[in-house]
Design a protein around this motif. Structure first.
Motif, PDB file in Angstrom:
ATOM      1  N   LYS A   9      39.347   8.269 108.369  1.00  0.00           N
ATOM      2  CA  LYS A   9      38.710   9.228 109.266  1.00  0.00           C
ATOM      3  C   LYS A   9      39.750  10.211 109.802  1.00  0.00           C
ATOM      4  CE  LYS A   9      35.511   9.807 113.045  1.00  0.00           C
ATOM      5  NZ  LYS A   9      34.537   9.206 113.963  1.00  0.00           N
ATOM      6  N   THR A  31      25.089  14.002  92.240  1.00  0.00           N
ATOM      7  CA  THR A  31      26.000  15.106  92.509  1.00  0.00           C
ATOM      8  C   THR A  31      26.767  14.873  93.804  1.00  0.00           C
ATOM      9  OG1 THR A  31      24.406  16.579  91.424  1.00  0.00           O
ATOM     10  CG2 THR A  31      26.154  17.619  92.695  1.00  0.00           C
ATOM     11  N   TYR A  33      30.202  16.412  96.357  1.00  0.00           N
ATOM     12  CA  TYR A  33      30.889  17.637  96.724  1.00  0.00           C
ATOM     13  C   TYR A  33      32.059  17.336  97.673  1.00  0.00           C
ATOM     14  CZ  TYR A  33      26.016  19.171  95.870  1.00  0.00           C
ATOM     15  OH  TYR A  33      24.758  19.368  95.359  1.00  0.00           O
ATOM     16  N   TYR A  35      33.938  19.637 100.739  1.00  0.00           N
ATOM     17  CA  TYR A  35      33.984  20.845 101.540  1.00  0.00           C
ATOM     18  C   TYR A  35      35.203  20.795 102.450  1.00  0.00           C
ATOM     19  CZ  TYR A  35      29.079  22.139 100.607  1.00  0.00           C
ATOM     20  OH  TYR A  35      27.899  22.521 100.031  1.00  0.00           O
ATOM     21  N   GLN A  37      36.398  22.316 106.200  1.00  0.00           N
ATOM     22  CA  GLN A  37      35.969  22.995 107.427  1.00  0.00           C
ATOM     23  C   GLN A  37      37.201  23.357 108.242  1.00  0.00           C
ATOM     24  OE1 GLN A  37      33.555  20.867 110.496  1.00  0.00           O
ATOM     25  NE2 GLN A  37      32.209  22.653 110.408  1.00  0.00           N
ATOM     26  N   LEU A  43      32.553  26.287 106.974  1.00  0.00           N
ATOM     27  CA  LEU A  43      32.449  25.300 105.894  1.00  0.00           C
ATOM     28  C   LEU A  43      32.531  25.994 104.544  1.00  0.00           C
ATOM     29  CD1 LEU A  43      29.594  22.888 106.954  1.00  0.00           C
ATOM     30  CD2 LEU A  43      31.738  22.175 105.939  1.00  0.00           C
ATOM     31  N   ILE A  45      32.863  25.366 100.282  1.00  0.00           N
ATOM     32  CA  ILE A  45      32.819  24.428  99.167  1.00  0.00           C
ATOM     33  C   ILE A  45      34.144  24.459  98.412  1.00  0.00           C
ATOM     34  CG2 ILE A  45      31.791  26.162  97.633  1.00  0.00           C
ATOM     35  CD1 ILE A  45      31.010  22.407  97.526  1.00  0.00           C
ATOM     36  N   SER A  48      32.437  20.518  93.138  1.00  0.00           N
ATOM     37  CA  SER A  48      31.178  19.829  92.943  1.00  0.00           C
ATOM     38  C   SER A  48      31.261  19.043  91.642  1.00  0.00           C
ATOM     39  CB  SER A  48      30.023  20.828  92.887  1.00  0.00           C
ATOM     40  OG  SER A  48      28.838  20.177  92.505  1.00  0.00           O
ATOM     41  N   PHE A  90      35.013  17.315 104.266  1.00  0.00           N
ATOM     42  CA  PHE A  90      33.737  16.608 104.197  1.00  0.00           C
ATOM     43  C   PHE A  90      33.345  16.365 102.749  1.00  0.00           C
ATOM     44  CE2 PHE A  90      32.315  16.359 108.491  1.00  0.00           C
ATOM     45  CZ  PHE A  90      32.839  17.472 109.136  1.00  0.00           C
ATOM     46  N   GLU A 101      17.372  20.523  96.752  1.00  0.00           N
ATOM     47  CA  GLU A 101      17.970  19.235  97.090  1.00  0.00           C
ATOM     48  C   GLU A 101      18.779  19.314  98.365  1.00  0.00           C
ATOM     49  OE1 GLU A 101      16.123  16.846  94.717  1.00  0.00           O
ATOM     50  OE2 GLU A 101      17.726  16.137  95.998  1.00  0.00           O
ATOM     51  N   THR A 102      18.558  18.348  99.229  1.00  0.00           N
ATOM     52  CA  THR A 102      19.289  18.277 100.494  1.00  0.00           C
ATOM     53  C   THR A 102      20.641  17.625 100.253  1.00  0.00           C
ATOM     54  OG1 THR A 102      17.240  18.057 101.738  1.00  0.00           O
ATOM     55  CG2 THR A 102      19.252  17.310 102.818  1.00  0.00           C
ATOM     56  N   GLN A 103      21.649  18.167 100.888  1.00  0.00           N
ATOM     57  CA  GLN A 103      22.964  17.552 100.826  1.00  0.00           C
ATOM     58  C   GLN A 103      23.155  16.624 102.013  1.00  0.00           C
ATOM     59  OE1 GLN A 103      25.556  21.010 100.577  1.00  0.00           O
ATOM     60  NE2 GLN A 103      25.877  20.560  98.414  1.00  0.00           N
ATOM     61  N   PHE A 105      25.971  14.654 104.170  1.00  0.00           N
ATOM     62  CA  PHE A 105      27.399  14.751 104.428  1.00  0.00           C
ATOM     63  C   PHE A 105      27.967  13.443 104.971  1.00  0.00           C
ATOM     64  CE2 PHE A 105      28.634  19.200 103.910  1.00  0.00           C
ATOM     65  CZ  PHE A 105      27.402  19.796 103.747  1.00  0.00           C
ATOM     66  N   GLY A 106      29.224  13.210 104.631  1.00  0.00           N
ATOM     67  CA  GLY A 106      29.962  12.104 105.227  1.00  0.00           C
ATOM     68  C   GLY A 106      30.454  12.500 106.607  1.00  0.00           C
ATOM     69  N   PRO A 107      31.124  11.586 107.298  1.00  0.00           N
ATOM     70  CA  PRO A 107      31.578  11.832 108.669  1.00  0.00           C
ATOM     71  C   PRO A 107      32.812  12.716 108.761  1.00  0.00           C
ATOM     72  CG  PRO A 107      32.225   9.653 107.966  1.00  0.00           C
ATOM     73  CD  PRO A 107      31.389  10.208 106.862  1.00  0.00           C
TER      74      PRO A 107
ATOM     75  N   TYR B  36      21.334  23.130 109.539  1.00  0.00           N
ATOM     76  CA  TYR B  36      22.045  21.867 109.719  1.00  0.00           C
ATOM     77  C   TYR B  36      22.512  21.761 111.174  1.00  0.00           C
ATOM     78  CZ  TYR B  36      22.604  21.210 104.653  1.00  0.00           C
ATOM     79  OH  TYR B  36      22.393  21.003 103.313  1.00  0.00           O
ATOM     80  N   GLY B  43      29.526  14.741 110.446  1.00  0.00           N
ATOM     81  CA  GLY B  43      29.244  15.713 109.415  1.00  0.00           C
ATOM     82  C   GLY B  43      27.932  16.434 109.680  1.00  0.00           C
TER      83      GLY B  43
END
Lengths: 114, 113
Positions: A9, A31, A33, A35, A37, A43, A45, A48, A90, A101-103, A105-107, B36, B43
């Motif tokens: 983290k 899929t 990705y 990113y 930030q 954000l 990209i 992918s 991310f 399609e909704t992405q 995200f991880g924390p 979002y 995230g």
């Protein structure tokens, strides 16, 4: 259960070091990705992957190398870290490569290069 | 009120008020839009989406409005709660191009109890 997880983290390291960030998704998505930030929350990209194959590689220094050992994992290795690499990274995933399609995200991994 | 500039645009509201977060998108060919929410230390999380053949879509306490003429998107949050405090991003996609969303700058929503 965590859908998209990242480790570590937090990552604090010296300039010139090499580090890796790991990402795993348990959603069965095809899929994934990466990113970046920046400090202004913008954000952007980076990469992918679809079914372990690199699909998109935006203008990112070649010090950044993604690796997908299997469909559920997409790791990011960074060589010769620079001060400007400090950011939050991310990982995200989506079921497939389509507009609707909704992405998910991880924390995030907070990288600080000193 | 709202402030713009080099810092992240910020919207401050009182708990219970309605909030309106605005977004100007760049590509007139974009045909799919997403909002979002990113809470501190987390995230981005999907809130609601809208296709370009619609001008309004409602969810639970949220409504997205799309004005293609001026390339403007807004997110309305009814009866804003402290838990709504976060950074909100709009994102656009074009079905004729990449499936990767292009994110807007983000707006910080601060809800005062």
């Amino acid at each position: 259960d965590t859908a998209v997880s990242q480790t570590p983290k937090y990552l604090v390291t010296q300039m010139g070091n090499d580090k890796s960030i790991k990402c795993e998704q348990n959603l069965g998505h095809d899929t994934m990705y990466w990113y970046k930030q920046d400090s202004k929350k913008f954000l952007k990209i980076m990469f992918s992957y679809n079914n372990k194959e690199l699909i998109i590689n935006e203008t990112v220094p070649n010090r950044f190398s993604p690796k997908s050992p299997d469909k559920a994992h997409l790791n990011l290795h960074i060589n010769s870290l620079e001060l400007g690499d400090s950011a939050v990274y991310f990982c995200a995933s989506s079921q497939e490569r389509s507009v609707q399609e909704t992405q998910y995200f991880g924390p995030g991994t907070r990288l600080l290069v000193l | 009120g709202e402030s713009v500039g080099l810092h992240l645009p910020t919207l401050s509201v009182q708990e219970g008020d309605n909030s309106i977060i605005n977004c100007a998108y760049s590509n007139s060919a974009s045909d799919y839009f997403i909002w979002y929410k990113q809470e501190s230390g987390k995230g981005p999380q999907f809130i609601i989406d809208i296709r370009s053949n619609m001008d309004k879509r409602q969810g639970q306490r949220v409504t997205v409005l799309l004005n293609k003429t001026v390339k403007h998107l807004s997110l309305q949050i009814a009866a804003t709660q402290p838990g709504d405090s976060a950074v909100y991003f709009c994102a656009e996609k074009w079905s004729g191009g990449s499936y990767i969303p292009t994110f807007g700058r983000g707006t910080s929503l601060i809800v005062h109890p």
